[in-house]
Design a protein around this motif. Structure first.
Motif, PDB file in Angstrom:
ATOM      1  N   THR A 141       0.828  -1.215   0.000  1.00  0.00           N
ATOM      2  CA  THR A 141       0.000   0.000   0.000  1.00  0.00           C
ATOM      3  C   THR A 141       0.867   1.272   0.000  1.00  0.00           C
ATOM      4  O   THR A 141       0.403   2.333  -0.364  1.00  0.00           O
ATOM      5  CB  THR A 141      -0.963   0.025   1.205  1.00  0.00           C
ATOM      6  N   ASN A 142       2.125   1.138   0.421  1.00  0.00           N
ATOM      7  CA  ASN A 142       3.025   2.294   0.439  1.00  0.00           C
ATOM      8  C   ASN A 142       3.821   2.462  -0.848  1.00  0.00           C
ATOM      9  O   ASN A 142       4.523   3.448  -1.023  1.00  0.00           O
ATOM     10  CB  ASN A 142       4.037   2.135   1.577  1.00  0.00           C
ATOM     11  N   HIS A 143       3.739   1.453  -1.713  1.00  0.00           N
ATOM     12  CA  HIS A 143       4.521   1.509  -2.955  1.00  0.00           C
ATOM     13  C   HIS A 143       4.090   2.744  -3.754  1.00  0.00           C
ATOM     14  O   HIS A 143       2.902   3.051  -3.846  1.00  0.00           O
ATOM     15  CB  HIS A 143       4.283   0.218  -3.756  1.00  0.00           C
ATOM     16  N   PRO A 144       5.072   3.458  -4.360  1.00  0.00           N
ATOM     17  CA  PRO A 144       4.696   4.709  -5.025  1.00  0.00           C
ATOM     18  C   PRO A 144       3.796   4.551  -6.251  1.00  0.00           C
ATOM     19  O   PRO A 144       3.032   5.452  -6.556  1.00  0.00           O
ATOM     20  CB  PRO A 144       6.053   5.319  -5.421  1.00  0.00           C
ATOM     21  N   TRP A 145       3.883   3.450  -6.984  1.00  0.00           N
ATOM     22  CA  TRP A 145       3.034   3.363  -8.185  1.00  0.00           C
ATOM     23  C   TRP A 145       2.261   2.055  -8.357  1.00  0.00           C
ATOM     24  O   TRP A 145       1.249   2.007  -9.038  1.00  0.00           O
ATOM     25  CB  TRP A 145       3.833   3.659  -9.456  1.00  0.00           C
ATOM     26  N   LEU A 146       2.697   0.984  -7.698  1.00  0.00           N
ATOM     27  CA  LEU A 146       2.056  -0.307  -7.948  1.00  0.00           C
ATOM     28  C   LEU A 146       0.547  -0.315  -7.659  1.00  0.00           C
ATOM     29  O   LEU A 146      -0.255  -0.754  -8.499  1.00  0.00           O
ATOM     30  CB  LEU A 146       2.786  -1.393  -7.143  1.00  0.00           C
ATOM     31  N   PRO A 147       0.108   0.200  -6.480  1.00  0.00           N
ATOM     32  CA  PRO A 147      -1.341   0.175  -6.230  1.00  0.00           C
ATOM     33  C   PRO A 147      -2.114   1.043  -7.218  1.00  0.00           C
ATOM     34  O   PRO A 147      -3.255   0.734  -7.565  1.00  0.00           O
ATOM     35  CB  PRO A 147      -1.493   0.744  -4.814  1.00  0.00           C
ATOM     36  N   VAL A 148      -1.473   2.116  -7.706  1.00  0.00           N
ATOM     37  CA  VAL A 148      -2.140   2.986  -8.690  1.00  0.00           C
ATOM     38  C   VAL A 148      -2.313   2.237 -10.016  1.00  0.00           C
ATOM     39  O   VAL A 148      -3.386   2.256 -10.632  1.00  0.00           O
ATOM     40  CB  VAL A 148      -1.342   4.296  -8.895  1.00  0.00           C
ATOM     41  N   VAL A 149      -1.254   1.531 -10.429  1.00  0.00           N
ATOM     42  CA  VAL A 149      -1.342   0.769 -11.679  1.00  0.00           C
ATOM     43  C   VAL A 149      -2.434  -0.300 -11.557  1.00  0.00           C
ATOM     44  O   VAL A 149      -3.259  -0.489 -12.460  1.00  0.00           O
ATOM     45  CB  VAL A 149       0.025   0.120 -12.015  1.00  0.00           C
ATOM     46  N   CYS A 150      -2.460  -0.985 -10.413  1.00  0.00           N
ATOM     47  CA  CYS A 150      -3.483  -2.024 -10.198  1.00  0.00           C
ATOM     48  C   CYS A 150      -4.886  -1.400 -10.266  1.00  0.00           C
ATOM     49  O   CYS A 150      -5.804  -1.965 -10.852  1.00  0.00           O
ATOM     50  CB  CYS A 150      -3.297  -2.702  -8.847  1.00  0.00           C
ATOM     51  N   GLN A 151      -5.033  -0.224  -9.644  1.00  0.00           N
ATOM     52  CA  GLN A 151      -6.340   0.447  -9.643  1.00  0.00           C
ATOM     53  C   GLN A 151      -6.769   0.809 -11.072  1.00  0.00           C
ATOM     54  O   GLN A 151      -7.913   0.569 -11.472  1.00  0.00           O
ATOM     55  CB  GLN A 151      -6.259   1.716  -8.789  1.00  0.00           C
ATOM     56  N   LEU A 152      -5.828   1.383 -11.834  1.00  0.00           N
ATOM     57  CA  LEU A 152      -6.170   1.793 -13.194  1.00  0.00           C
ATOM     58  C   LEU A 152      -6.489   0.566 -14.057  1.00  0.00           C
ATOM     59  O   LEU A 152      -7.400   0.599 -14.887  1.00  0.00           O
ATOM     60  CB  LEU A 152      -5.030   2.613 -13.809  1.00  0.00           C
ATOM     61  N   ALA A 153      -5.761  -0.522 -13.830  1.00  0.00           N
ATOM     62  CA  ALA A 153      -6.043  -1.753 -14.581  1.00  0.00           C
ATOM     63  C   ALA A 153      -7.454  -2.235 -14.255  1.00  0.00           C
ATOM     64  O   ALA A 153      -8.205  -2.659 -15.134  1.00  0.00           O
ATOM     65  CB  ALA A 153      -5.014  -2.827 -14.227  1.00  0.00           C
ATOM     66  N   PHE A 154      -7.819  -2.128 -12.983  1.00  0.00           N
ATOM     67  CA  PHE A 154      -9.152  -2.587 -12.580  1.00  0.00           C
ATOM     68  C   PHE A 154     -10.234  -1.727 -13.229  1.00  0.00           C
ATOM     69  O   PHE A 154     -11.259  -2.230 -13.701  1.00  0.00           O
ATOM     70  CB  PHE A 154      -9.303  -2.550 -11.055  1.00  0.00           C
ATOM     71  N   LEU A 155      -9.988  -0.428 -13.255  1.00  0.00           N
ATOM     72  CA  LEU A 155     -10.966   0.484 -13.872  1.00  0.00           C
ATOM     73  C   LEU A 155     -11.101   0.185 -15.359  1.00  0.00           C
ATOM     74  O   LEU A 155     -12.213   0.187 -15.910  1.00  0.00           O
ATOM     75  CB  LEU A 155     -10.484   1.922 -13.694  1.00  0.00           C
ATOM     76  N   ALA A 156      -9.964  -0.086 -16.012  1.00  0.00           N
ATOM     77  CA  ALA A 156      -9.994  -0.381 -17.447  1.00  0.00           C
ATOM     78  C   ALA A 156     -10.806  -1.652 -17.708  1.00  0.00           C
ATOM     79  O   ALA A 156     -11.644  -1.710 -18.610  1.00  0.00           O
ATOM     80  CB  ALA A 156      -8.569  -0.532 -17.969  1.00  0.00           C
ATOM     81  N   LEU A 157     -10.594  -2.655 -16.858  1.00  0.00           N
ATOM     82  CA  LEU A 157     -11.328  -3.922 -16.992  1.00  0.00           C
ATOM     83  C   LEU A 157     -12.827  -3.668 -16.860  1.00  0.00           C
ATOM     84  O   LEU A 157     -13.643  -4.185 -17.642  1.00  0.00           O
ATOM     85  CB  LEU A 157     -10.850  -4.829 -15.848  1.00  0.00           C
ATOM     86  N   THR A 158     -13.184  -2.845 -15.868  1.00  0.00           N
ATOM     87  CA  THR A 158     -14.597  -2.525 -15.651  1.00  0.00           C
ATOM     88  C   THR A 158     -15.180  -1.839 -16.883  1.00  0.00           C
ATOM     89  O   THR A 158     -16.267  -2.193 -17.358  1.00  0.00           O
ATOM     90  CB  THR A 158     -14.739  -1.560 -14.445  1.00  0.00           C
ATOM     91  N   ALA A 159     -14.421  -0.877 -17.419  1.00  0.00           N
ATOM     92  CA  ALA A 159     -14.925  -0.123 -18.571  1.00  0.00           C
ATOM     93  C   ALA A 159     -15.139  -1.046 -19.772  1.00  0.00           C
ATOM     94  O   ALA A 159     -16.137  -0.934 -20.483  1.00  0.00           O
ATOM     95  CB  ALA A 159     -13.947   0.999 -18.916  1.00  0.00           C
ATOM     96  N   VAL A 160     -14.230  -2.008 -19.953  1.00  0.00           N
ATOM     97  CA  VAL A 160     -14.359  -2.911 -21.100  1.00  0.00           C
ATOM     98  C   VAL A 160     -15.639  -3.742 -20.983  1.00  0.00           C
ATOM     99  O   VAL A 160     -16.404  -3.880 -21.943  1.00  0.00           O
ATOM    100  CB  VAL A 160     -13.121  -3.835 -21.193  1.00  0.00           C
ATOM    101  N   VAL A 161     -15.913  -4.272 -19.781  1.00  0.00           N
ATOM    102  CA  VAL A 161     -17.125  -5.088 -19.622  1.00  0.00           C
ATOM    103  C   VAL A 161     -18.373  -4.216 -19.818  1.00  0.00           C
ATOM    104  O   VAL A 161     -19.317  -4.611 -20.507  1.00  0.00           O
ATOM    105  CB  VAL A 161     -17.175  -5.771 -18.232  1.00  0.00           C
ATOM    106  N   VAL A 162     -18.375  -3.029 -19.244  1.00  0.00           N
ATOM    107  CA  VAL A 162     -19.557  -2.167 -19.342  1.00  0.00           C
ATOM    108  C   VAL A 162     -19.816  -1.753 -20.790  1.00  0.00           C
ATOM    109  O   VAL A 162     -20.956  -1.673 -21.238  1.00  0.00           O
ATOM    110  CB  VAL A 162     -19.406  -0.929 -18.423  1.00  0.00           C
ATOM    111  N   MET A 163     -18.741  -1.560 -21.565  1.00  0.00           N
ATOM    112  CA  MET A 163     -18.919  -1.207 -22.979  1.00  0.00           C
ATOM    113  C   MET A 163     -19.678  -2.284 -23.737  1.00  0.00           C
ATOM    114  O   MET A 163     -20.387  -2.004 -24.684  1.00  0.00           O
ATOM    115  CB  MET A 163     -17.544  -1.057 -23.639  1.00  0.00           C
TER     116      MET A 163
END
Ligand code: PFF
Length: 434
Positions: A141-163
């Motif tokens: 949770t303290n990593h400078p970018w890993l949790p952000v990348v994971c979050q953005l990947a999750f959002l992208a996955l959500t957007a693809v299914v919703v499309m």
């Protein structure tokens, strides 16, 4: 009301599964144990059960009815059902804003589940003791970018299914995978209950001390039940708008409430006995699920496999919830602003990413993203679950109970009288008893 042909669910089971998909998620497995742990365990559980069954189910029905009658997104629904110039459509806007804010902080933890799926696959928990597993959570949770990348990947996955739309995307996924999650949770439960010292955790979760019921416990249980059942902000108005026939929505709502409650209680039965057995504080908050569960898997034969399966299913359960949140935004943008589905999904996901990343970064030690002692994440969580959803839920039952006619059954009496009074009393009591 839009006269364009709208999508519909293929069957009643489709509605139940999609609603269960929305309801079951991090709210049950991550947030419920956090809230129960911080609010006295069993006392919280009892208040939660009463509210979920007595207020949650009728409110769910109310949202389905509003959605089915209007065949519209939350904003359009109130515009269509209330008189044209009234202020009711504002309630729809409140719901869409709430969905947006929830999606922002929800994808923080959703990203963690994706990161933990990777860790499970790489065998990062094998042979680790409790301090090492706790350190892994803090490092992640303290990593400078890993949790952000994971979050953005999750959002992208959500957007693809919703499309891809309601039937192909949302309905199909929910039907297959939710029952599988339940099976794994039952296996985990059995393991957790056989750990040494499990009894103390069970007592914490099931033996109520009624003196612990305070205004804070009441509003937390109310907020948690609304959050967990996805009610009070229009997600289920949106899903209700995809109901095609005169199906019995009361039985669907009861079924989903029971399933959702069962999964939350199962999560408690897994997490509290294990937490007490390993010496983890029940008030540990964010780290509770992410340290306790890997420890339980460690103790099991076939732990690697179960851990991998669990995080895979958790990712999927979380995805069916993020889908329903983004769907509220997308239904509104497509119908109100006439954007295409793909464009709406992209705009919704991109907007969410901006606020969501702040929530994720606010977890880093020493992060300036705080207001007083609360992180941006906590602020979004509290603003939605403790304020926006109860107020939204109150206005929704008032709207259905008092502005729409043709309501007779017992459930509508609850919607008309009991639910509004109960929500208002809880809401006011916590404001007064600070
Ligand atoms: N009910 C979801 C959960 O318990 O994880 C969270 C959620 C999803 C809340 C969708 C609201 C919503 F519209």
């Amino acid at each position: 009301m839009s006269d364009k042909k709208r999508e519909t669910f293929g069957s009643k089971l489709g509605l139940i599964m999609a609603t269960a998909g929305s309801a079951l998620g991090l709210g049950n497995i991550y947030r419920f144990p956090c809230e129960a742990g911080a609010n006295g365990g069993a006392a919280f559980l009892i208040v939660y059960l009463v509210i979920a069954l007595l207020i949650g189910t009728p409110l769910m029905v109310a949202e389905f009815v509003i959605g089915r009658r209007s065949k519209s997104n939350p904003v359009g629904a109130f515009r269509c059902l209330a008189s044209a110039k009234s202020a009711w459509p504002l309630l729809g806007y409140l719901g869409v804003l709430c969905a947006f804010l929830i999606l922002a902080f929800y994808t923080t933890v959703a990203g963690w589940t994706l990161g933990y799926l990777g860790k499970a696959a790489a065998g990062h928990f094998s042979g680790q003791d409790l301090p090492a597993i706790q350190r892994q959570f803090a490092d992640f949770t303290n990593h400078p970018w890993l949790p952000v990348v994971c979050q953005l990947a999750f959002l992208a996955l959500t957007a693809v299914v919703v499309m891809r739309g309601v039937k192909d995307g949302i309905e199909r996924w929910s039907k297959i995978l939710m029952p599988l999650l339940l099976v794994i949770m039952v296996v985990l439960c059995v393991k957790s209950l056989t750990l040494s010292g499990a009894g103390e955790g069970l007592a914490f979760f099931f033996k109520p001390d009624f003196s612990k019921i305070t205004g804070r416990v009441l509003i937390s249980a109310l907020g948690q039940s609304f959050f967990s059942l996805s009610i009070g902000m229009g997600a289920l108005i949106t899903y209700g708008s995809y109901i095609s026939r005169k199906d019995n929505m009361v039985s669907s709502a009861v079924g989903v409430t029971l399933a959702d409650t069962l999964v939350a209680v199962l999560a408690g039965v897994i997490i509290f006995p294990a937490a007490f057995s390993f010496g983890i504080q029940p008030e540990a908050g964010a780290s509770l699920a992410f340290t306790t569960l890997p420890m339980v898997f460690q103790q099991m034969t076939g732990g690697y496999f179960f851990c991998l399966m669990f995080f895979l299913l958790l990712v999927i359960a979380t995805l069916t919830s993020t889908i329903s949140l983004l769907e509220v935004i997308v239904a509104t943008l497509t119908e109100e602003l006439h954007l295409s589905r793909a464009k709406s999904a992209l705009v919704g996901a991109a907007g969410t990413a901006v606020i969501g990343v702040l929530a994720t970064l606010s977890f880093r030690t020493g992060s300036p993203l705080h207001l007083g002692s609360s992180t941006v994440f906590d602020l979004l969580d509290h603003a939605t679950a403790l304020y926006m959803m109860p107020i939204g839920g109150l206005l929704i039952v008032l709207f259905l109970g008092w502005k729409m006619n043709g309501l007779r059954k017992a459930i509508y009496l609850i919607i008309r009288y009991l639910a509004p009074v109960a929500i208002a009393v809880i809401f006011v009591s916590q404001l007064l008893m600070r």
